[in-house]
Design a protein around this motif. Structure first.
Motif, PDB file in Angstrom:
ATOM      1  N   GLN A  63       0.827  -1.208   0.000  1.00  0.00           N
ATOM      2  CA  GLN A  63       0.000   0.000   0.000  1.00  0.00           C
ATOM      3  C   GLN A  63       0.863   1.260   0.000  1.00  0.00           C
ATOM      4  O   GLN A  63       0.570   2.235  -0.719  1.00  0.00           O
ATOM      5  N   LEU A 101       2.255   1.795  -3.454  1.00  0.00           N
ATOM      6  CA  LEU A 101       1.241   2.341  -4.355  1.00  0.00           C
ATOM      7  C   LEU A 101       1.039   3.835  -4.111  1.00  0.00           C
ATOM      8  O   LEU A 101       0.849   4.612  -5.056  1.00  0.00           O
ATOM      9  N   TRP A 142      -3.882   5.639  -0.848  1.00  0.00           N
ATOM     10  CA  TRP A 142      -3.024   4.502  -0.519  1.00  0.00           C
ATOM     11  C   TRP A 142      -2.201   4.759   0.735  1.00  0.00           C
ATOM     12  O   TRP A 142      -2.020   3.849   1.562  1.00  0.00           O
TER      13      TRP A 142
END
Length: 762
Positions: A306, A309, A325
Motif C-alpha cells: 500500500q 502504491l 493509498w
C-alpha cells in the motif's frame, strides 16, 4: 513368554532444580501431542471415555486437566529427562525465560529439526530474550546451521539493534566466510551502524563475485543514498544520487522486485528525469495491484504494498490516489512508527522537486499518524510539614484529568518523565491509559529514589503506583547508576538527560516534541527542579504547555487537612550529603581512545610511533579550539576530559580525521594504525590529586566512558546515550549523534545504547 520391558535404573538420577520448568513444559507438549492425534482421529470432548463414540474427558487444554492427569504426563517427561541424563547427555537450562521446546532441543543438541521452529519462535522474543538466546548459542558447543545466525541477526535488526546483529553475523562468518546471505546481513548491519564505507566495500566485492540479486544491489544503492545524504559538496551528492538510481534500476531490471523499482522511480523523479520516473512508477503500480489481488503476504507485506502504491501515485502527481493509498498503509502500520517514518522520508524527498502547495503537503503528511513525543516535568505532592501548600495530595485527581486532556489534544503517543510521587506518576499513568509508550529517567538508584521522592505521604499508595509504571515502561534509565543519593548537580543532569532522550526519540521518528509541566510559577525548591528545566527550555526558545497548579489550589478547597490546607507536621526526608571540601561536582564530557594495530609496531618503530603518532595528537591539542581540560596517556591509549559535550564531540572528530587521513607508512609505521574513540558525559568529581597537584577527575561516569572504547569499531567515534542526549538538549553545533543499537559491555557490565558521532551536514 510375556515381554519384559527394557529399563534403565533411573532411581538415583536426580533432575537439577533449574530443569523443573522444563518438566512442566514437556508435560504440556506431551499432552498437546496426544490431543492433536486424538482430534485428527475424530475424537471429541465428553464427560466420560467412550471408545465407540470417540469421546474423552481429557480433550481439553493442559491447564484444564485434572491434577492427576497432569501428574501422569509429568512422570513421562521426568522419565525422558532422567533417561537422557543417565545415558550421558547434558541438558542445560537457558539463562532466562524458556523458549519453545524445539528451541530448547536446538540449544542443547543442535537438533537440525529445531532450526525452522526457532525461526518461527523468534518473533515472540524481545531484546533481552534475544540477547540471552545469543549468549546461549555462543556458549554452546555448536556449530549451528547458518540459518540460525541469519534468522537471529534479522530478528535483532528488526528490533533496531544493528550492532548486536553485526556480532551475530560475524560469528556466523567465522564458520561460513563465503555465505552470501550472511555477508548481505553484515552489510546491512554496517549501513545501519553508520559504517557506510565498510558496507560499500563489502557489497562491491559481492557484485564482483556476480552476486547481483535484489538484496545485494538494493543494499549497494542504499549505500550510495547514504553517501548522497551526507555529502557536503553538491557535485558529489548528485553523483551519489545518480549511482543510487542506476543500482536500484539495475536491481529492478534483473529481479523485478517492486521495492527496488519504486526506489528507482523516486530517485529518478528527484533527479528530474520525469519520463523514466513515470515509466517505473506505472510498472510498479501494476505489480503491486496484482499482488493485492492475489492476497499474498502478511500484514507487514500488505503495508509495503500500500505504501508503494501511494509513493508511485505521488511520483505521477496523482495526489488523491497517493492520499488514498498512504492512508490505508497508515491504518495497516499498527504502531510501526519506524516504517511510517521511512515512507514519509521518501514522500518528503519528492516534495523537494514537486510543485505542491503547503495544504497539499499537509494532506499527505497527515496520512502518517506518527504520534507526538511529550517530555514532562512537574511538582511532587507536598511532603508532610511543608510550610505553604503547593501540591497537596487531594489535588491529584484534578491534575490527572488536566494532564489526560492535554495528552488527548496533543495526540501524544510517547512520553518521557521521572517517576516521583505526584505529577510524574500521574503523567505516566495517563500515558499508559492511552496505551502509549513511557520512558522513565531516575536520577540515581531506585531504592534511594523511593525514599526521597516516592514514599513521602504516610498511608498513600504512591509506592505501589511507582512500581506499576516502572513495570510497564519501555525503558528505565538511571542517570547515575552508582549513586545512592542526589544533590543539585545530579538532579540537573537527570533533567538534561530527560529532555535529551525525548529529543532523540522524537528525532528518530521525525515527529514533534512537546514539553508539558505542572508548575506553580515559582522558582522552585532549588536547581534541578521543574523551574530550572523550564528555564532551560526557554533559553532555547521552547515554550512548554503549562498546567497552573496555583490556580487549581486557589479554586479547590482542601479536604482532610488543617485550616491552612497543610498536613500534619512530620520531619522531611533527609537532605543529600554535601560535596566534600576540595572537591567540586561538574557535568563534563570524557573521551577515551585506543590505538588499533599497535601490536604490529616493531621494536625499532617505537620511536617513530612516539614522535609521529603521539606527536601529531599533541599538535592537534595545541591548535584545536576544543581543548581538553585534562589529558593523559598511557602506552597507546588516550584519556581526556572536556568542559562540554560540544568540545568533546568536535575534538573526537578532529582526532579521528587526523588518524584516518594520515598515511602512516610514510612515517615508518604500519598502515593499519587507527583509533577507537568513545565519548560519554556525566557528573564527575573535580579535584587536585594529592601527589603532583594536577587537576584530576573521578567518578563512575569515567568508568562508563572507558568501557565503551573496546566495543567501538576502528576509525569510528561512538558515544553513550547520555552523551547523545546532552548533545541534543544543548543544541550542539558541528556534529550529530545517530542511534546505531545496543551492545553488551565488556565484563558483563550491562547492555547500553550507542550512537555514532559524525559531522553534521551544513
Amino acid at each position: 513368554m510375556p515381554y519384559e520391558p527394557k529399563s534403565l535404573d533411573l532411581t538415583r538420577v536426580e533432575i537439577p532444580p533449574d530443569l523443573t520448568n522444563l518438566v512442566e513444559q514437556l508435560s504440556e507438549i506431551t499432552h498437546d501431542n496426544w490431543l492433536k492425534q486424538r482430534l485428527a482421529d475424530g475424537w471429541r470432548h465428553g464427560q466420560s471415555r467412550n471408545d465407540l463414540l470417540k469421546e474423552h474427558p481429557c480433550i481439553v487444554p493442559y491447564d484444564d486437566l485434572p491434577e492427576s492427569e497432569k501428574e501422569y504426563d509429568r512422570k513421562i517427561s521426568m522419565g525422558v529427562i532422567q533417561a537422557m541424563l543417565a545415558l550421558g547427555y547434558r541438558v542445560e537450562s537457558p539463562s532466562g525465560p524458556a523458549l519453545a521446546g524445539p528451541a530448547c532441543a536446538l540449544l542443547a543438541y543442535g537438533d537440525a529439526a529445531a532450526v525452522e521452529q526457532l525461526g518461527a519462535d523468534l518473533h515472540h522474543l524481545d531484546l533481552a530474550k534475544s540477547l540471552e538466546l545469543w549468549q546461549t548459542l555462543k556458549s554452546s558447543s555448536g556449530p549451528f546451521p547458518t540459518k540460525i545466525y541469519q534468522d537471529l541477526a534479522q530478528h535483532v535488526m528488526r528490533l533496531g539493534e544493528p550492532l548486536l546483529a553485526y556480532d551475530i553475523v560475524a560469528e556466523g562468518l567465522k564458520l561460513w566466510p563465503t555465505e552470501t546471505r550472511l555477508r548481505q546481513l553484515m552489510a546491512l548491519a554496517l549501513l545501519r551502524s553508520g559504517a557506510v564505507q565498510q558496507a560499500l566495500e563489502l557489497l562491491q566485492k559481492l557484485v564482483k563475485e556476480d552476486k547481483r540479486d535484489e538484496e545485494t544491489l538494493g543494499l549497494l544503492a542504499r549505500a550510495h543514498k547514504d553517501f548522497a545524504n551526507r555529502a557536503t559538496d553538491p557535485e558529489e551528492a548528485t553523483k551519489q544520487w545518480g549511482l543510487a538510481y542506476e543500482t536500484y534500476a539495475s536491481a529492478y531490471e534483473r529481479t523485478g522486485g517492486y521495492w527496488s523499482g519504486i526506489n528507482a522511480a523516486t530517485i529518478a523523479r528527484y533527479l528530474n528525469d520525469k519520463e523514466q520516473a513515470l515509466v517505473l512508477a506505472n510498472r510498479v503500480t501494476e505489480q503491486c495491484l496484482q499482488e493485492l489481488t492475489r492476497g499474498n503476504g502478511d500484514s507487514g507485506e500488505l503495508y509495503w504494498l500500500q505504501a508503494t502504491l501511494g509513493e508511485a501515485a505521488l511520483v505521477r502527481g496523482e495526489l488523491s490516489a497517493a492520499i488514498k493509498w498512504y492512508t490505508e498503509a497508515g491504518r495497516e502500520a499498527a504502531g510501526r512508527y519506524g516504517d511510517l517514518a521511512s515512507t514519509r522520508r521518501n514522500a518528503r524527498l519528492l516534495f523537494k522537486v514537486m510543485d505542491l502547495d503547503p495544504d497539499q503537503k499537509q494532506q499527505i503528511e497527515s496520512c502518517f499518524q506518527i504520534p507526538r513525543v511529550v517530555v514532562f516535568a512537574g511538582h511532587m505532592v507536598d511532603q508532610p510539614g511543608r510550610a505553604a501548600p503547593r501540591f497537596p495530595d487531594y489535588l491529584a485527581p484534578q491534575v490527572y484529568e488536566q494532564i489526560a486532556a492535554i495528552l488527548e489534544r496533543l495526540d501524544a503517543g510517547i512520553g518521557a518523565a521521572s517517576a516521583a510521587c505526584g505529577s510524574d506518576i500521574l503523567f505516566l499513568e495517563a500515558m499508559l491509559k492511552r496505551e502509549g509508550e513511557i520512558n522513565i529517567i531516575l536520577p540515581f538508584l531506585k531504592e534511594e529514589f523511593i525514599k526521597t521522592s516516592v514514599d513521602l505521604v504516610p498511608g498513600s499508595d504512591w509506592g505501589v503506583r511507582f512500581e506499576a509504571v516502572l513495570d510497564q515502561a519501555a525503558q528505565v534509565v538511571v542517570a547515575s547508576e552508582n549513586r545512592a543519593s542526589g544533590n543539585a548537580m545530579v538532579y540537573e543532569y537527570a533533567n538534561l538527560l530527560l529532555d535529551g532522550l525525548a529529543i532523540l526519540r522524537a528525532k528518530m521518528l521525525d515527529t514533534e516534541l512537546i514539553p508539558l509541566v505542572v508548575w506553580d510559577g515559582g522558582e522552585g525548591d532549588g536547581p534541578g527542579g521543574t523551574s530550572s528545566l523550564i528555564q532551560h527550555w526557554r533559553s532555547h526558545g521552547v515554550e512548554p504547555e503549562i498546567i497552573d497548579i496555583t490556580r487549581m489550589l486557589a479554586e479547590t478547597p482542601p479536604r482532610g487537612a488543617g485550616a491552612d490546607g497543610a498536613s500534619a507536621v512530620v520531619p522531611p526526608a533527609s537532605p543529600a550529603a554535601p560535596v566534600r571540601r576540595g572537591f567540586t561536582e561538574e557535568i563534563r564530557a570524557m573521551l577515551f581512545a585506543d590505538v588499533v594495530g599497535s601490536s604490529k609496531i616493531m621494536e625499532e618503530q617505537v620511536p617513530n610511533f612516539v614522535e609521529h603518532f603521539m606527536g601529531a595528537i599533541n599538535e592537534l591539542v595545541a591548535k584545536s579550539d576544543a581543548k581538553p581540560l585534562m589529558k593523559n596517556t598511557w602506552g597507546d591509549a588516550l584519556y581526556s576530559v572536556f568542559a562540554s559535550v560540544q568540545d568533546g564531540g568536535i575534538f573526537a572528530l578532529q582526532l579521528r580525521d587526523l588518524v584516518c587521513d594520515t598515511d602512516w607508512r610514510t612515517k615508518g609505521l604500519p598502515k593499519e594504525l587507527n583509533l577507537r574513540i568513545s565519548l560519554h558525559a556525566g557528573p564527575v568529581y573535580c579535584y587536585k590529586e594529592p601527589v603532583f597537584k594536577e587537576l584530576e577527575y573521578a567518578g563512575s561516569h569515567i568508568v562508563r566512558a572507558a568501557r565503551i572504547e573496546p566495543i567501538t569499531p576502528p576509525g569510528q567515534v561512538y558515544a553513550s546515550q547520555q552523551f547523545a542526549a546532552l548533545a541534543s538538549t544543548q543544541r550542539v553545533q558541528g556534529f550529530t549523534c545517530e542511534y546505531v543499537g545496543r551492545i553488551p559491555l565488556p565484563k558483563h557490565a550491562g547492555i547500553i545504547p550507542l550512537y555514532l558521532v559524525r559531522r553534521a551536514n551544513p
